[in-house]
Design an enzyme around this catalytic site. Structure first.
Site, PDB file in Angstrom:
ATOM      1  CD  GLU A 140      -5.752  -3.150  -0.742  1.00 25.81           C
ATOM      2  OE1 GLU A 140      -5.215  -3.204  -0.953  1.00 25.81           O
ATOM      3  OE2 GLU A 140      -7.178  -2.949  -1.721  1.00 25.81           O
ATOM      4  CB  CYS A 181      -2.641  -3.729  -2.938  1.00 20.98           C
ATOM      5  SG  CYS A 181      -4.053  -3.049  -4.258  1.00 20.98           S
TER       6      CYS A 181
END
Length: 509
Positions: A265, A302
């Site tokens: 990620e 994020c």
């Protein structure tokens, strides 16, 4: 519990054999005791070899034992009490409430994966009984299930010292799948990592599992991470961090003699789409909610909303006015590390220099070291389309507003948009026709689509997808949060015409 600064290699505790480093208190801008030492090549090899030796026994153990192990980890983490909370606060500058909430999420996802293991459905059993009389050819007896890949390397994240680190989602899902785990702790919070690692190692012993089921390695340089993913015993890796770091590791695993799955990620700016009906009815409320989401945790999520699209006009002007007023009241806050604070300042400055980008507003001035200042910028859709660097992530409380002259220009903008973890639609009933036109395109661009909310906050459940097309992740088919995260560390095996006595229990009639 007193921190030792040592590596945890199976049941052994030993000082790293490479360079020394210390954690930093970003609020006080000072180093913290003890001294930690990076793992050397022989120590990395020892941890990986132990994981390989533990793999068959651990992957074949009773599911009830594996589930008990996951729950025991959670109990041991909770038993660390304030020792864990206070060390994490020191190393990250995050407030007590945030760390306590993250501890609850970490334990919750361990318990969720224990439930997943006990249920057994994660094995994906398919049984096709033999059809000896089928024409033109008989069908053999075919049975399929998913089995564990093998030892997994996990890289701790900087922004979630518990939920995305040593006992976070990657570790929990890999252990649930039956894979031993070797964690490379994030150097920003090595003390927090050691405490959690001790809780896991204790659970390994309490549940009578092979010692190589879990190891913790420290390292402040890129060498230890590179050596870990290159080790032949490692069969998959999970990573949460920067795009540069993720791509460097991805290149390494692709160049191995035996390439492995790499689940990274990396980078997302999580656009908000403010559709006309929503802007007309809720401009002020949308602006306040957006600014609150943008500055939550100093923008170090994020799923931070780093991009806003809207059709130009008086309603968008009202939104901009309210957003600027709200942002100017927001304080600067201490960021996770000095390096993250410095990068936020540099990347904000780089965004401001791009052609077509104008500064709109800044939050209150910095009052301490290593702080991030909230900032808003604006650009036209045409300039956004022509300047790919406007899509670079600024990790912090910084967002870019984009004016679209028409619905067609909005569609054109979305066609050049890079992959994202989330895209949010703010809409009213009058916006449904436009939203219906946009949805097929948005599905290609993000792993999670939201309506009338804000992307910060990821529920840990069975339907959650925390993933998305590149550069949000390295594999858009997967999620790092939620029950289906376990699928990253499994592979299918078909058993043809095996005698019943030899079939795994889950495949028996």
């Amino acid at each position: 519990m007193r921190l030792s600064g040592k590596l945890i290699i199976g049941a052994q505790r030993e000082c790293g054999g490479a360079q020394a480093f210390q954690a930093i208190d970003p609020q006080q801008d000072c180093t913290l005791e003890p001294v930690f030492y990076e793992a050397n090549a022989s120590q990395i090899d020892a941890a990986c070899q132990l994981a390989a030796e533990a793999f068959i026994a651990y992957s074949q153990c009773e599911l009830a034992q594996r589930a008990r192990f996951l729950r025991q980890i959670g109990e041991n983490i909770l038993a660390l009490g304030d020792t864990l909370i206070e060390r994490a606060m020191q190393e990250t500058a995050l407030p007590r409430g945030r760390i306590e909430g993250e501890r609850g999420r970490t334990i919750g996802q361990l318990n969720m994966f224990a439930d997943v293991v006990e249920n057994g459905a994660f094995q994906g059993v398919i049984i096709e009984s033999a059809l000896p009389d089928r024409k033109p050819l008989p069908r053999p007896d075919l049975r399929q299930r998913l089995v564990a890949l093998g030892p997994v390397a996990v890289f701790g994240a900087s922004n979630f010292p518990l939920a995305f680190s040593v006992a976070g989602g990657d570790t929990a899902s890999a252990l649930a799948a039956g894979c031993p785990v070797v964690v490379k702790a994030h150097p920003a919070h090595p003390g927090t990592s050691e405490l959690v690692a001790c809780a896991i190692a204790e659970a390994v012993a309490q549940c009578g599992l092979p010692e190589g089921v879990f190891s913790l390695l420290h390292g402040s340089s890129t060498q230890s991470g590179s050596a870990l993913v290159n080790h032949p015993a490692i069969c998959a890796a999970g990573f949460t961090g920067s795009r540069a770091g993720g791509l460097a590791l991805l290149q390494l695993v692709q160049q191995r003699p035996v390439p492995i799955p790499f689940y990274a990620e990396m980078s997302s700016i999580n656009p908000l789409l403010l559709l006309p009906g929503a802007l007309q009815q809720r401009a002020a409320a949308l602006a306040q909610g957006f600014v609150d989401s943008l500055t939550l945790g100093c923008g170090q999520f994020c799923t931070n909303p780093g991009l806003v699209f809207a059709l130009d006009g008086p309603d968008f002007d009202q939104f901009i006015q309210h957003a600027c007023e709200a942002l100017r009241l927001k304080s600067s806050a201490t960021m996770l590390t000095p390096a993250i604070a410095q990068a936020c300042e540099q990347h904000s400055a780089a965004l401001a220099t791009l052609h077509g980008v104008d500064s709109l507003a800044c939050g209150l001035q910095k009052t301490g070291k290593n702080q991030g200042q909230p900032q808003l910028f604006i650009a036209s859709a045409g300039d956004f389309i022509n300047e790919p660097r406007m899509q670079n992530e600024v990790f912090g409380p910084v967002s870019l507003l984009v004016r679209c002259a028409s619905q067609q220009e909005l569609l054109t903008v979305l066609q050049v948009l890079q992959g994202q973890l989330t895209i949010t639609l703010q809409l009213e009933a009058s916006d449904y026709p436009l939203a219906a036109e946009l949805l097929p395109l948005l599905e290609q661009r993000a792993g999670r689509l939201l309506a009338n909310g804000f992307p910060t906050g990821v529920d840990v459940g069975y339907a959650m997808v925390h993933g998305g097309p590149y550069p949000a992740t390295s594999d858009a088919r997967t999620t790092s949060v939620g029950a289906t995260a376990i699928q990253r560390f499994l592979r299918p095996v078909c058993y043809q015409d095996l005698p019943a006595a030899l079939l795994p229990q889950s495949l028996q009639n």
